[in-house]
Motif scaffolding. Structure first.
Motif, PDB file in Angstrom:
ATOM      1  N   GLY A 152      45.294  47.523  47.954  1.00  0.00           N
ATOM      2  CA  GLY A 152      45.497  46.297  47.188  1.00  0.00           C
ATOM      3  C   GLY A 152      44.349  46.021  46.241  1.00  0.00           C
ATOM      4  N   TYR A 153      44.204  44.744  45.887  1.00  0.00           N
ATOM      5  CA  TYR A 153      43.186  44.306  44.930  1.00  0.00           C
ATOM      6  C   TYR A 153      42.041  43.636  45.668  1.00  0.00           C
ATOM      7  N   TYR A 154      40.815  43.993  45.266  1.00  0.00           N
ATOM      8  CA  TYR A 154      39.615  43.382  45.832  1.00  0.00           C
ATOM      9  C   TYR A 154      38.904  42.629  44.720  1.00  0.00           C
ATOM     10  N   PHE A 155      38.766  41.316  44.925  1.00  0.00           N
ATOM     11  CA  PHE A 155      38.149  40.455  43.925  1.00  0.00           C
ATOM     12  C   PHE A 155      36.774  40.034  44.400  1.00  0.00           C
ATOM     13  N   ILE A 156      35.802  40.180  43.506  1.00  0.00           N
ATOM     14  CA  ILE A 156      34.445  39.709  43.793  1.00  0.00           C
ATOM     15  C   ILE A 156      34.121  38.568  42.844  1.00  0.00           C
ATOM     16  N   THR A 157      33.536  37.522  43.396  1.00  0.00           N
ATOM     17  CA  THR A 157      33.076  36.385  42.602  1.00  0.00           C
ATOM     18  C   THR A 157      31.591  36.204  42.880  1.00  0.00           C
ATOM     19  N   VAL A 158      30.793  36.218  41.820  1.00  0.00           N
ATOM     20  CA  VAL A 158      29.349  35.975  41.953  1.00  0.00           C
ATOM     21  C   VAL A 158      29.062  34.651  41.264  1.00  0.00           C
ATOM     22  N   THR A 159      28.527  33.692  42.038  1.00  0.00           N
ATOM     23  CA  THR A 159      28.251  32.353  41.520  1.00  0.00           C
ATOM     24  C   THR A 159      26.759  32.096  41.588  1.00  0.00           C
ATOM     25  N   GLU A 160      26.182  31.791  40.439  1.00  0.00           N
ATOM     26  CA  GLU A 160      24.761  31.461  40.398  1.00  0.00           C
ATOM     27  C   GLU A 160      24.571  30.022  40.849  1.00  0.00           C
ATOM     28  N   GLU A 161      23.387  29.705  41.328  1.00  0.00           N
ATOM     29  CA  GLU A 161      23.124  28.361  41.850  1.00  0.00           C
ATOM     30  C   GLU A 161      23.294  27.273  40.793  1.00  0.00           C
ATOM     31  N   TYR A 162      23.227  27.630  39.505  1.00  0.00           N
ATOM     32  CA  TYR A 162      23.400  26.636  38.432  1.00  0.00           C
ATOM     33  C   TYR A 162      24.863  26.486  38.043  1.00  0.00           C
ATOM     34  N   GLY A 163      25.763  27.212  38.726  1.00  0.00           N
ATOM     35  CA  GLY A 163      27.195  27.039  38.484  1.00  0.00           C
ATOM     36  C   GLY A 163      27.845  28.103  37.628  1.00  0.00           C
ATOM     37  N   THR A 164      27.092  29.070  37.122  1.00  0.00           N
ATOM     38  CA  THR A 164      27.670  30.130  36.302  1.00  0.00           C
ATOM     39  C   THR A 164      28.382  31.141  37.202  1.00  0.00           C
ATOM     40  N   ASN A 165      29.622  31.519  36.851  1.00  0.00           N
ATOM     41  CA  ASN A 165      30.415  32.468  37.638  1.00  0.00           C
ATOM     42  C   ASN A 165      30.683  33.731  36.843  1.00  0.00           C
ATOM     43  N   THR A 166      30.887  34.811  37.562  1.00  0.00           N
ATOM     44  CA  THR A 166      31.408  36.038  36.965  1.00  0.00           C
ATOM     45  C   THR A 166      32.308  36.708  38.000  1.00  0.00           C
ATOM     46  N   TYR A 167      33.315  37.440  37.506  1.00  0.00           N
ATOM     47  CA  TYR A 167      34.333  38.006  38.380  1.00  0.00           C
ATOM     48  C   TYR A 167      34.486  39.498  38.143  1.00  0.00           C
ATOM     49  N   GLY A 168      34.944  40.195  39.165  1.00  0.00           N
ATOM     50  CA  GLY A 168      35.249  41.618  39.057  1.00  0.00           C
ATOM     51  C   GLY A 168      36.412  41.974  39.961  1.00  0.00           C
ATOM     52  N   THR A 169      37.098  43.068  39.634  1.00  0.00           N
ATOM     53  CA  THR A 169      38.260  43.510  40.410  1.00  0.00           C
ATOM     54  C   THR A 169      38.186  45.008  40.648  1.00  0.00           C
ATOM     55  N   ILE A 170      38.539  45.415  41.862  1.00  0.00           N
ATOM     56  CA  ILE A 170      38.658  46.828  42.212  1.00  0.00           C
ATOM     57  C   ILE A 170      40.024  47.025  42.862  1.00  0.00           C
ATOM     58  N   VAL A 171      40.745  48.055  42.406  1.00  0.00           N
ATOM     59  CA  VAL A 171      42.046  48.387  42.989  1.00  0.00           C
ATOM     60  C   VAL A 171      41.842  49.545  43.959  1.00  0.00           C
ATOM     61  N   LEU A 172      42.314  49.360  45.195  1.00  0.00           N
ATOM     62  CA  LEU A 172      42.199  50.404  46.219  1.00  0.00           C
ATOM     63  C   LEU A 172      43.581  50.932  46.567  1.00  0.00           C
ATOM     64  N   ASN A 173      43.773  52.244  46.401  1.00  0.00           N
ATOM     65  CA  ASN A 173      45.009  52.917  46.797  1.00  0.00           C
ATOM     66  C   ASN A 173      44.709  53.740  48.041  1.00  0.00           C
ATOM     67  N   VAL A 174      45.493  53.530  49.106  1.00  0.00           N
ATOM     68  CA  VAL A 174      45.287  54.258  50.360  1.00  0.00           C
ATOM     69  C   VAL A 174      46.503  55.138  50.611  1.00  0.00           C
ATOM     70  N   TYR A 175      46.251  56.411  50.875  1.00  0.00           N
ATOM     71  CA  TYR A 175      47.324  57.382  51.104  1.00  0.00           C
ATOM     72  C   TYR A 175      47.225  57.943  52.516  1.00  0.00           C
ATOM     73  N   GLU A 176      48.379  58.306  53.067  1.00  0.00           N
ATOM     74  CA  GLU A 176      48.394  58.939  54.385  1.00  0.00           C
ATOM     75  C   GLU A 176      47.930  60.378  54.254  1.00  0.00           C
TER      76      GLU A 176
END
Length: 198
Positions: A115-139
């Motif tokens: 699925g999708y993995y979302f990361i949110t990094v929030t600075e103490e002054y309120g500034t945010n930035t986001y990132g996404t990683i897609v993970l495919n798992v196979y048997e």
């Protein structure tokens, strides 16, 4: 009419102060946090350990949060503030390792981890930035192929033994028929000889 000397000097001071304030505001407001996701798409197999690698930088202390979104819903994995606390979800308690650069490692992934993995990094002054990683798992496919190969080798061995057995039976039958034919031929000769002697 001549401009006054004091007004010109005040204008230069006000302009310099305004320029300094604007430069300070531009340096602090946007871009207080930066985030790099070097590998946004990851392919893995079942039972593999994977690293969701990121690199963040911030001017102050930042809070990092990871979430997993899939067809089964949204799950918060972990949240931590550098140097103060780490909150790991009970579902991921023994399966997640966190790193200071914001990366996490998932141990022993399964099909439900895709699925999708979302990361949110929030600075103490309120500034945010986001990132996404897609993970495919196979048997793991090679186990199935291994089973088919072993089954094929077993069946080939059994068929080779059966073919050898049939060949031996055929040879034995031919030898038996030859002996029987010789016996009938010699018996017929004896009967003919007896008849001639009479």
């Amino acid at each position: 009419m001549r401009p006054l000397r004091g007004c010109r000097r005040r204008g230069a001071i006000v302009g310099t102060v305004t320029l300094c304030l604007a430069a300070g505001w531009a340096l602090q407001t946007p871009g207080g946090v930066s985030l790099i996701v070097p590998q946004p798409n990851i392919n893995a197999t079942v039972a593999q350990n994977i690293l969701l690698s990121v690199e963040y930088s911030s001017r102050g202390t930042a809070t990092v949060e990871w979430k997993h979104v899939s067809s089964w819903g949204t799950t918060k994995i972990v949240e931590w503030k550098s140097g103060t606390y780490i909150n790991i979800s009970t579902v991921y308690k023994d399966r997640v390792t966190t790193f200071e650069n914001g990366s996490i490692q998932l141990l022993n992934v399964g099909m439900r981890d895709a699925g999708y993995y979302f990361i949110t990094v929030t600075e103490e002054y309120g500034t945010n930035t986001y990132g996404t990683i897609v993970l495919n798992v196979y048997e793991i496919i090679y186990e199935d192929l291994h089973f088919v190969a072993v089954l094929f080798a077993f069946l080939a061995g059994v068929s080779a033994i059966l073919i050898c057995f049939m060949w031996l039976c055929n040879k034995s039958l031919h030898l038996f028929q030859k002996k029987t034919h010789k016996l009938t031929a010699s018996t017929t000769e004896e009967i003919e000889l007896e008849t001639i002697e009479c």
